[in-house]
Design a protein around this motif. Structure first.
Motif, PDB file in Angstrom:
ATOM      1  N   GLN A 129       3.886  -2.497   3.804  1.00 35.20           N
ATOM      2  CA  GLN A 129       3.345  -3.478   3.245  1.00 35.20           C
ATOM      3  C   GLN A 129       2.609  -4.175   4.523  1.00 35.20           C
ATOM      4  OE1 GLN A 129       5.982  -6.833   3.794  1.00 35.20           O
ATOM      5  NE2 GLN A 129       4.334  -7.787   3.361  1.00 35.20           N
ATOM      6  N   VAL A 130       1.346  -4.313   4.823  1.00 35.31           N
ATOM      7  CA  VAL A 130       0.101  -4.578   5.917  1.00 35.31           C
ATOM      8  C   VAL A 130       0.995  -5.562   6.478  1.00 35.31           C
ATOM      9  CG1 VAL A 130      -2.002  -5.072   6.324  1.00 35.31           C
ATOM     10  CG2 VAL A 130      -1.429  -3.481   4.010  1.00 35.31           C
ATOM     11  N   THR A 131       1.022  -5.343   7.725  1.00 37.50           N
ATOM     12  CA  THR A 131       1.266  -6.466   8.802  1.00 37.50           C
ATOM     13  C   THR A 131       0.144  -7.008   9.750  1.00 37.50           C
ATOM     14  OG1 THR A 131       2.081  -5.404  10.026  1.00 37.50           O
ATOM     15  CG2 THR A 131       3.821  -5.705   8.321  1.00 37.50           C
ATOM     16  N   GLY A 132      -0.655  -5.663   9.593  1.00 40.79           N
ATOM     17  CA  GLY A 132      -1.815  -6.250  10.329  1.00 40.79           C
ATOM     18  C   GLY A 132      -2.958  -5.760  10.432  1.00 40.79           C
ATOM     19  N   VAL A 133      -4.824  -6.260  10.724  1.00 39.28           N
ATOM     20  CA  VAL A 133      -5.123  -5.373  10.963  1.00 39.28           C
ATOM     21  C   VAL A 133      -6.355  -5.902  12.111  1.00 39.28           C
ATOM     22  CG1 VAL A 133      -7.821  -5.814  10.074  1.00 39.28           C
ATOM     23  CG2 VAL A 133      -5.918  -6.514   8.846  1.00 39.28           C
ATOM     24  N   VAL A 134      -6.031  -4.587  12.925  1.00 41.28           N
ATOM     25  CA  VAL A 134      -6.634  -3.852  13.692  1.00 41.28           C
ATOM     26  C   VAL A 134      -7.875  -3.819  14.151  1.00 41.28           C
ATOM     27  CG1 VAL A 134      -6.304  -2.307  15.506  1.00 41.28           C
ATOM     28  CG2 VAL A 134      -4.206  -1.948  13.821  1.00 41.28           C
ATOM     29  N   ALA A 135      -8.745  -3.490  13.431  1.00 43.20           N
ATOM     30  CA  ALA A 135      -9.641  -3.526  13.404  1.00 43.20           C
ATOM     31  C   ALA A 135     -10.525  -3.330  12.333  1.00 43.20           C
ATOM     32  CB  ALA A 135     -10.740  -1.788  14.280  1.00 43.20           C
ATOM     33  N   PRO A 136     -11.850  -2.852  11.570  1.00 43.50           N
ATOM     34  CA  PRO A 136     -12.156  -2.794  10.477  1.00 43.50           C
ATOM     35  C   PRO A 136     -11.729  -2.138   9.514  1.00 43.50           C
ATOM     36  CG  PRO A 136     -13.953  -3.736  11.244  1.00 43.50           C
ATOM     37  CD  PRO A 136     -13.165  -3.493  12.868  1.00 43.50           C
TER      38      PRO A 136
ATOM     39  N   ALA B 133      -1.014   2.928  13.973  1.00 43.94           N
ATOM     40  CA  ALA B 133      -2.136   2.585  12.766  1.00 43.94           C
ATOM     41  C   ALA B 133      -2.871   3.083  11.994  1.00 43.94           C
ATOM     42  CB  ALA B 133      -3.231   2.007  14.346  1.00 43.94           C
ATOM     43  N   TRP B 134      -2.812   2.766  10.806  1.00 45.87           N
ATOM     44  CA  TRP B 134      -3.240   3.843   9.693  1.00 45.87           C
ATOM     45  C   TRP B 134      -5.111   3.176   9.614  1.00 45.87           C
ATOM     46  CZ3 TRP B 134      -1.023   8.382   8.701  1.00 45.87           C
ATOM     47  CH2 TRP B 134       0.187   7.991   8.964  1.00 45.87           C
ATOM     48  N   ASN B 135      -5.296   3.951   8.840  1.00 44.39           N
ATOM     49  CA  ASN B 135      -6.709   3.897   8.540  1.00 44.39           C
ATOM     50  C   ASN B 135      -6.766   4.317   6.881  1.00 44.39           C
ATOM     51  OD1 ASN B 135      -9.845   5.212   7.738  1.00 44.39           O
ATOM     52  ND2 ASN B 135      -9.729   4.759   9.917  1.00 44.39           N
ATOM     53  N   ALA B 136      -7.689   2.802   6.550  1.00 39.19           N
ATOM     54  CA  ALA B 136      -8.025   2.952   5.260  1.00 39.19           C
ATOM     55  C   ALA B 136      -7.997   5.075   4.354  1.00 39.19           C
ATOM     56  CB  ALA B 136      -9.548   1.663   5.266  1.00 39.19           C
TER      57      ALA B 136
ATOM     58  N   VAL C 176       0.756  -1.615   0.341  1.00 38.66           N
ATOM     59  CA  VAL C 176      -0.079   0.426  -0.423  1.00 38.66           C
ATOM     60  C   VAL C 176       0.595   0.965  -0.630  1.00 38.66           C
ATOM     61  CG1 VAL C 176      -1.800  -1.097   1.393  1.00 38.66           C
ATOM     62  CG2 VAL C 176      -0.459  -0.262   2.322  1.00 38.66           C
ATOM     63  N   LEU C 177       0.105   2.418  -0.410  1.00 39.34           N
ATOM     64  CA  LEU C 177       0.948   3.397  -0.375  1.00 39.34           C
ATOM     65  C   LEU C 177      -0.061   4.864   0.741  1.00 39.34           C
ATOM     66  CD1 LEU C 177       1.387   4.807  -3.311  1.00 39.34           C
ATOM     67  CD2 LEU C 177       3.059   3.678  -2.517  1.00 39.34           C
ATOM     68  N   ARG C 178       0.863   5.405   1.998  1.00 34.28           N
ATOM     69  CA  ARG C 178       0.702   6.198   2.840  1.00 34.28           C
ATOM     70  C   ARG C 178       0.683   7.716   2.143  1.00 34.28           C
ATOM     71  NH1 ARG C 178       3.701   6.537   7.865  1.00 34.28           N
ATOM     72  NH2 ARG C 178       5.447   7.146   6.914  1.00 34.28           N
ATOM     73  N   GLU C 179      -0.602   8.370   2.751  1.00 31.09           N
ATOM     74  CA  GLU C 179      -1.031   9.861   2.438  1.00 31.09           C
ATOM     75  C   GLU C 179       0.431  10.504   3.411  1.00 31.09           C
ATOM     76  OE1 GLU C 179      -4.559  12.679   2.124  1.00 31.09           O
ATOM     77  OE2 GLU C 179      -5.003  10.854   3.461  1.00 31.09           O
ATOM     78  N   SER C 180       1.358  10.838   2.275  1.00 28.56           N
ATOM     79  CA  SER C 180       1.727  11.451   3.415  1.00 28.56           C
ATOM     80  C   SER C 180       1.390  12.995   4.336  1.00 28.56           C
ATOM     81  CB  SER C 180       3.002  12.324   2.328  1.00 28.56           C
ATOM     82  OG  SER C 180       2.090  13.163   0.763  1.00 28.56           O
ATOM     83  N   ALA C 181      -0.093  13.468   3.362  1.00 23.16           N
ATOM     84  CA  ALA C 181       0.029  14.779   4.870  1.00 23.16           C
ATOM     85  C   ALA C 181      -0.402  14.220   5.804  1.00 23.16           C
ATOM     86  CB  ALA C 181      -1.025  15.709   4.211  1.00 23.16           C
ATOM     87  N   ALA C 182      -0.840  13.125   6.006  1.00 26.70           N
ATOM     88  CA  ALA C 182      -1.349  12.071   7.149  1.00 26.70           C
ATOM     89  C   ALA C 182      -0.379  11.749   8.057  1.00 26.70           C
ATOM     90  CB  ALA C 182      -2.441  11.133   6.768  1.00 26.70           C
ATOM     91  N   SER C 183       0.302  12.002   7.296  1.00 28.96           N
ATOM     92  CA  SER C 183       1.843  11.455   8.325  1.00 28.96           C
ATOM     93  C   SER C 183       2.642  12.706   8.403  1.00 28.96           C
ATOM     94  CB  SER C 183       2.975  10.059   7.849  1.00 28.96           C
ATOM     95  OG  SER C 183       3.028  10.889   6.599  1.00 28.96           O
ATOM     96  N   GLN C 184       2.828  12.838   7.883  1.00 26.37           N
ATOM     97  CA  GLN C 184       3.781  14.652   8.007  1.00 26.37           C
ATOM     98  C   GLN C 184       3.011  15.956   8.247  1.00 26.37           C
ATOM     99  OE1 GLN C 184       7.117  14.308   5.615  1.00 26.37           O
ATOM    100  NE2 GLN C 184       8.009  11.849   6.894  1.00 26.37           N
ATOM    101  N   SER C 185       2.316  16.431   8.148  1.00 27.69           N
ATOM    102  CA  SER C 185       1.134  17.724   8.372  1.00 27.69           C
ATOM    103  C   SER C 185       1.666  18.473   8.357  1.00 27.69           C
ATOM    104  CB  SER C 185       0.349  17.289   9.566  1.00 27.69           C
ATOM    105  OG  SER C 185       0.743  17.968  11.502  1.00 27.69           O
TER     106      SER C 185
ATOM    107  N   TYR D 208      -5.230  -0.810  10.128  1.00 24.79           N
ATOM    108  CA  TYR D 208      -4.343  -1.521   9.994  1.00 24.79           C
ATOM    109  C   TYR D 208      -2.765  -1.030  10.320  1.00 24.79           C
ATOM    110  CZ  TYR D 208      -7.409  -2.778   5.902  1.00 24.79           C
ATOM    111  OH  TYR D 208      -9.279  -3.107   5.138  1.00 24.79           O
ATOM    112  N   ARG D 209      -2.112  -1.688  10.401  1.00 30.90           N
ATOM    113  CA  ARG D 209      -0.488  -1.462  11.009  1.00 30.90           C
ATOM    114  C   ARG D 209       0.361  -2.342   9.824  1.00 30.90           C
ATOM    115  NH1 ARG D 209      -0.249   0.333  15.779  1.00 30.90           N
ATOM    116  NH2 ARG D 209      -1.355  -0.821  17.683  1.00 30.90           N
ATOM    117  N   LEU D 210       0.680  -0.759   9.655  1.00 27.71           N
ATOM    118  CA  LEU D 210       2.141  -1.194   8.100  1.00 27.71           C
ATOM    119  C   LEU D 210       4.030  -1.446   8.609  1.00 27.71           C
ATOM    120  CD1 LEU D 210       0.838   2.070   5.593  1.00 27.71           C
ATOM    121  CD2 LEU D 210      -0.277  -0.485   6.285  1.00 27.71           C
TER     122      LEU D 210
END
Length: 134
Positions: free
Chosen positions: A100-107, A123-126, A76-85, A110-112
Protein backbone atom coordinates in the motif's frame (compact mmCIF):
# COMPACT_ATOMS: atom_id res chain seq x y z
CA UNK A 1 42.97 24.82 -37.67
CA UNK A 2 45.43 25.54 -34.91
CA UNK A 3 47.34 28.44 -36.42
CA UNK A 4 46.23 31.20 -38.74
CA UNK A 5 49.45 31.59 -40.71
CA UNK A 6 51.44 28.92 -42.48
CA UNK A 7 55.14 28.26 -41.97
CA UNK A 8 57.58 29.63 -44.55
CA UNK A 9 60.65 27.55 -45.35
CA UNK A 10 64.12 29.15 -44.99
CA UNK A 11 64.75 28.79 -48.72
CA UNK A 12 61.72 30.92 -49.59
CA UNK A 13 62.90 33.59 -47.14
CA UNK A 14 66.43 33.70 -48.56
CA UNK A 15 65.27 33.79 -52.21
CA UNK A 16 62.79 36.63 -51.63
CA UNK A 17 59.74 34.79 -52.86
CA UNK A 18 56.62 36.88 -53.61
CA UNK A 19 55.08 35.62 -50.40
CA UNK A 20 57.96 37.03 -48.34
CA UNK A 21 58.45 40.12 -50.48
CA UNK A 22 54.84 41.33 -50.31
CA UNK A 23 54.22 40.38 -46.68
CA UNK A 24 52.36 43.11 -44.77
CA UNK A 25 52.42 42.67 -41.00
CA UNK A 26 49.52 45.11 -40.45
CA UNK A 27 47.28 43.27 -42.91
CA UNK A 28 48.36 39.99 -41.34
CA UNK A 29 47.40 41.21 -37.86
CA UNK A 30 44.03 42.43 -39.18
CA UNK A 31 43.46 39.03 -40.78
CA UNK A 32 44.28 37.26 -37.52
CA UNK A 33 41.88 39.51 -35.58
CA UNK A 34 39.13 38.95 -38.16
CA UNK A 35 39.71 35.22 -37.97
CA UNK A 36 39.42 35.31 -34.15
CA UNK A 37 36.13 37.22 -34.37
CA UNK A 38 34.77 34.78 -36.93
CA UNK A 39 35.86 31.82 -34.78
CA UNK A 40 33.82 33.20 -31.87
CA UNK A 41 30.76 33.39 -34.13
CA UNK A 42 31.35 29.88 -35.43
CA UNK A 43 31.66 28.57 -31.85
CA UNK A 44 28.46 30.35 -30.84
CA UNK A 45 26.59 28.86 -33.81
CA UNK A 46 27.92 25.40 -32.98
CA UNK A 47 26.84 25.77 -29.34
CA UNK A 48 23.35 26.78 -30.50
CA UNK A 49 23.16 23.73 -32.78
CA UNK A 50 24.20 21.48 -29.88
CA UNK A 51 21.47 22.96 -27.66
CA UNK A 52 18.88 22.53 -30.42
CA UNK A 53 19.90 18.90 -30.93
CA UNK A 54 19.71 18.23 -27.18
CA UNK A 55 16.22 19.76 -27.08
CA UNK A 56 15.09 17.56 -30.01
CA UNK A 57 16.55 14.45 -28.35
CA UNK A 58 14.86 15.29 -25.04
CA UNK A 59 11.51 15.86 -26.75
CA UNK A 60 11.81 12.56 -28.64
CA UNK A 61 12.59 10.68 -25.42
CA UNK A 62 9.90 12.40 -23.36
CA UNK A 63 7.10 11.70 -25.83
CA UNK A 64 7.57 7.96 -25.21
CA UNK A 65 7.71 8.17 -21.40
CA UNK A 66 4.58 7.13 -19.55
CA UNK A 67 4.29 8.92 -16.24
CA UNK A 68 3.13 6.71 -13.38
CA UNK A 69 1.35 8.43 -10.54
CA UNK A 70 -0.08 6.72 -7.48
CA UNK A 71 -2.24 8.11 -4.71
CA UNK A 72 -1.90 7.39 -1.01
CA UNK A 73 -3.66 4.09 -0.14
CA UNK A 74 -3.33 2.72 -3.70
CA UNK A 75 -2.35 -0.94 -3.89
CA UNK A 76 0.82 -1.62 -5.86
CA UNK A 77 3.23 -4.43 -6.72
CA UNK A 78 6.96 -3.95 -6.24
CA UNK A 79 9.57 -5.27 -8.67
CA UNK A 80 11.37 -8.11 -6.92
CA UNK A 81 14.66 -7.60 -8.82
CA UNK A 82 14.89 -4.08 -7.39
CA UNK A 83 14.43 -5.26 -3.80
CA UNK A 84 16.42 -8.54 -3.86
CA UNK A 85 19.11 -8.29 -6.49
CA UNK A 86 20.93 -11.36 -5.12
CA UNK A 87 18.09 -13.77 -5.84
CA UNK A 88 18.09 -14.67 -9.51
CA UNK A 89 16.65 -17.44 -11.55
CA UNK A 90 14.23 -18.39 -14.21
CA UNK A 91 11.37 -19.29 -11.87
CA UNK A 92 11.62 -16.27 -9.57
CA UNK A 93 8.45 -14.17 -9.35
CA UNK A 94 9.04 -10.84 -11.13
CA UNK A 95 6.72 -8.86 -8.82
CA UNK A 96 6.02 -9.07 -5.11
CA UNK A 97 3.25 -7.62 -3.04
CA UNK A 98 0.64 -6.19 -2.89
CA UNK A 99 1.79 -3.18 -0.92
CA UNK A 100 0.00 0.00 0.00
CA UNK A 101 1.28 3.47 -0.84
CA UNK A 102 1.60 5.38 2.45
CA UNK A 103 3.28 8.57 1.26
CA UNK A 104 4.67 10.53 -1.63
CA UNK A 105 8.30 11.55 -1.02
CA UNK A 106 8.83 13.33 -4.37
CA UNK A 107 7.24 13.14 -7.79
CA UNK A 108 7.30 9.45 -8.78
CA UNK A 109 8.88 8.40 -5.45
CA UNK A 110 6.71 6.62 -2.89
CA UNK A 111 6.78 5.12 0.59
CA UNK A 112 5.20 1.68 0.85
CA UNK A 113 3.90 -0.51 3.62
CA UNK A 114 2.54 -4.04 3.79
CA UNK A 115 -1.20 -4.60 4.00
CA UNK A 116 -0.78 -5.19 7.76
CA UNK A 117 0.71 -1.69 8.10
CA UNK A 118 4.42 -2.53 8.49
CA UNK A 119 6.39 0.19 6.67
CA UNK A 120 8.93 -0.81 4.03
CA UNK A 121 12.42 0.58 4.74
CA UNK A 122 13.23 2.40 1.49
CA UNK A 123 11.36 4.79 -0.77
CA UNK A 124 10.55 3.34 -4.19
CA UNK A 125 10.65 4.95 -7.60
CA UNK A 126 7.64 4.59 -9.90
CA UNK A 127 9.66 2.58 -12.44
CA UNK A 128 9.93 -0.26 -9.87
CA UNK A 129 6.26 -0.19 -8.89
CA UNK A 130 3.07 -0.98 -10.82
CA UNK A 131 -0.63 -0.75 -10.04
CA UNK A 132 -2.21 -3.80 -8.40
CA UNK A 133 -5.69 -4.75 -9.61
CA UNK A 134 -7.75 -7.09 -7.44
Amino acid sequence: MAFVSEAVSPIKVSLNSPRVEYFDSKASQEGIQLHNVLMEEIRDEAAMRVLQQQARTTAYFNKKVKVKQFLVEDLVLRESAASQSTITGKFKAPWEGPYQVTGVVAPETYRLSTLEGTPIKNAWNAIHVKKYFQ
